[in-house]
Each structure stands twice: as C-alpha cells, then as structure tokens.
Design a protein around this motif. Structure first.
Motif, PDB file in Angstrom:
ATOM      1  N   ASP A 190       0.787  -1.207   0.113  1.00 50.43           N
ATOM      2  CA  ASP A 190      -0.002   0.035  -0.030  1.00 50.43           C
ATOM      3  C   ASP A 190       0.883   1.335   0.167  1.00 50.43           C
ATOM      4  O   ASP A 190       1.776   1.350   0.808  1.00 50.43           O
ATOM      5  N   ASP A 191       0.784   2.290  -0.833  1.00 47.83           N
ATOM      6  CA  ASP A 191       1.417   3.357  -1.141  1.00 47.83           C
ATOM      7  C   ASP A 191       2.915   3.282  -1.113  1.00 47.83           C
ATOM      8  O   ASP A 191       3.665   4.046  -0.858  1.00 47.83           O
ATOM      9  N   ASP A 192       3.067   2.082  -1.726  1.00 45.67           N
ATOM     10  CA  ASP A 192       4.511   1.771  -1.924  1.00 45.67           C
ATOM     11  C   ASP A 192       5.616   1.716  -0.682  1.00 45.67           C
ATOM     12  O   ASP A 192       6.806   1.791  -0.572  1.00 45.67           O
ATOM     13  N   ASP A 193       4.890   1.544   0.527  1.00 44.91           N
ATOM     14  CA  ASP A 193       5.575   1.736   1.770  1.00 44.91           C
ATOM     15  C   ASP A 193       6.034   0.292   2.389  1.00 44.91           C
ATOM     16  O   ASP A 193       5.284  -0.635   2.772  1.00 44.91           O
ATOM     17  N   ARG A 194       7.347   0.107   2.081  1.00 50.17           N
ATOM     18  CA  ARG A 194       7.965  -1.089   2.333  1.00 50.17           C
ATOM     19  C   ARG A 194       8.458  -1.125   3.574  1.00 50.17           C
ATOM     20  O   ARG A 194       9.146  -2.187   4.021  1.00 50.17           O
ATOM     21  N   GLU A 195       8.447  -0.168   4.231  1.00 40.51           N
ATOM     22  CA  GLU A 195       9.247   0.105   5.685  1.00 40.51           C
ATOM     23  C   GLU A 195       8.217  -0.433   6.811  1.00 40.51           C
ATOM     24  O   GLU A 195       8.704  -1.025   7.666  1.00 40.51           O
ATOM     25  N   THR A 196       6.965   0.001   6.593  1.00 36.22           N
ATOM     26  CA  THR A 196       6.288   0.091   7.836  1.00 36.22           C
ATOM     27  C   THR A 196       4.824  -0.780   7.663  1.00 36.22           C
ATOM     28  O   THR A 196       4.157  -1.055   8.428  1.00 36.22           O
ATOM     29  N   THR A 197       4.761  -1.345   6.245  1.00 34.66           N
ATOM     30  CA  THR A 197       3.411  -2.086   6.301  1.00 34.66           C
ATOM     31  C   THR A 197       3.796  -3.684   5.697  1.00 34.66           C
ATOM     32  O   THR A 197       4.821  -3.707   5.045  1.00 34.66           O
ATOM     33  N   THR A 198       2.757  -4.519   5.835  1.00 38.16           N
ATOM     34  CA  THR A 198       2.917  -5.603   5.277  1.00 38.16           C
ATOM     35  C   THR A 198       2.611  -5.781   3.805  1.00 38.16           C
ATOM     36  O   THR A 198       1.648  -5.021   3.439  1.00 38.16           O
ATOM     37  N   PRO A 199       3.204  -6.475   3.046  1.00 35.84           N
ATOM     38  CA  PRO A 199       2.803  -6.458   1.489  1.00 35.84           C
ATOM     39  C   PRO A 199       1.439  -6.922   1.296  1.00 35.84           C
ATOM     40  O   PRO A 199       1.011  -7.919   1.947  1.00 35.84           O
TER      41      PRO A 199
END
Length: 210
Positions: A190-199
C-alpha cells in the motif's frame, strides 16, 4: 452461501466501493505485463472487467473467464470489444476452452478460493503454448497470516468468503511440478510503503518450459 453466490451478491458494490486490493492488483497487472509481448490471452477471474480492456488493447484475442454470472454481466456492459470473448467457468473444474491456445494466462485474486493449486497449474500447463507466460497475482500470504480474507459489506452485515491459505512455496512448488520456470516474483505494498506495512499482494510470472 457458496463462494459463487457471494461473488454474485458482491457484484452490486464491487466497483463503486473502495477496494485497495482490487486497485493494487490492477496496477500490478499493468506494471508486470507491460514488459511482455502477447497475442492470445485467457483471463481467469475476469470479474467486472478490471483488467480486461487493458489486455484487449494489447492482444488480438482475450477470453475472459469467471464463475460469477453477475460479475461477468457488468464486465460485458463495460468492455464491448470485438476481440473479447466471455465465458462462465470454474477453474476448479476441467477447462473447456476449445482449441484456443493462449500465449498468456492471467489469474487475479481467485486462488485463495482454490484449495488445490495443482488443479490450476496442471490445466494451465496443458493449454498454454510452449514458452508462454502464466501471470498470477494474489493476496500475500503475510496478509493471510494476519487473517485477511476477501470480504464485503451488505445490508445483512459483513460477508466473508471461504478462503484457503497458500504459502509462497505452494505457488512455486506447484508451478515447477507442472513444467513451469519462475520468471519473476514481486511484492506489492500500500502506497509503496515497504518499511512499515505488510505487503498486500504477491505476483508471479511463470514461464512454461519448452
């Protein structure tokens, strides 16, 4: 209700209501497949036509397949292209697509409802031309571990579909056993957030071995 009945009911709100999984899969499909050349496509899980028009603009023939008549009725109204054929079918049953030999099969957000992935991979291997590609995009196993399932709201409350958990190795192992090579694997956030979100999603491209 059966999964088929639930998707028929979901068709009323499937397009209008915000759905991050649906929208992210459309983005994944276009991103991954824009780098491939293809002419004849079988689209499994065509639904309301989310990817159908995009595929039809790039292929000479698209066969869009779904097991929900109500979902497909919406797709037919939206996608009126001469090179698109619609067919009602359940991927868990023997495929009957005549002599149509695709060079690309797409499969979007339906395999969580299929208990035995081998049924799908075996039939995909039979109908796909040599060196053809099999694109799959599904809810990421990490999301499944957290309890995520296909679900939607109705006047009667929350409706949750029957789902089966598949690990990454279930996809890759079944693909290899049925004559595919792994060409590409991507994870979608989600929102290309690879740091704080689960794919949210995982996508694969499997190539049928010659």
């Amino acid at each position: 209700m059966t999964t088929q009945d639930l998707y028929n009911a979901w068709s009323v709100t499937y397009d209008p209501v915000e759905n991050k999984t649906r929208d992210l899969e459309k983005r994944a499909c276009e991103s991954v497949l824009s780098g491939l050349l293809f002419e004849r496509v079988i689209e499994l899980g065509g639904g309301t036509g989310k990817n159908t028009s995009w595929l039809a603009e790039r292929a000479t023939k698209v066969m869009s397949v779904d097991f929900s008549e109500e979902m497909q009725a919406i797709a037919k109204a939206k996608v009126q292209k001469a090179n698109v054929e619609f067919q009602i079918a359940d991927v868990r049953e023997p495929w009957q697509f005549g002599d149509f030999e695709p060079d690309l099969i797409t499969c979007s957000l339906i395999l969580e409802h299929v208990e035995d992935l081998g049924i799908v991979f075996a039939q995909a291997s039979e109908v796909l031309e040599h060196d053809g590609n099999f694109y799959i995009c599904e809810l990421h196993p990490f999301k499944q571990y957290e309890g995520s399932k296909a679900r939607f709201e109705t006047e009667d409350g929350l409706q949750v579909t029957e789902c089966f958990r598949h690990h990454v190795s279930d996809y890759t192992g079944s693909a290899i056993r049925h004559g595919f090579a792994i060409a590409r694997v991507d994870e979608w956030f989600d929102d290309d957030d690879r740091e704080t979100t689960t794919p949210r999603l995982i996508s694969f491209v499997f190539r049928r071995n010659s």
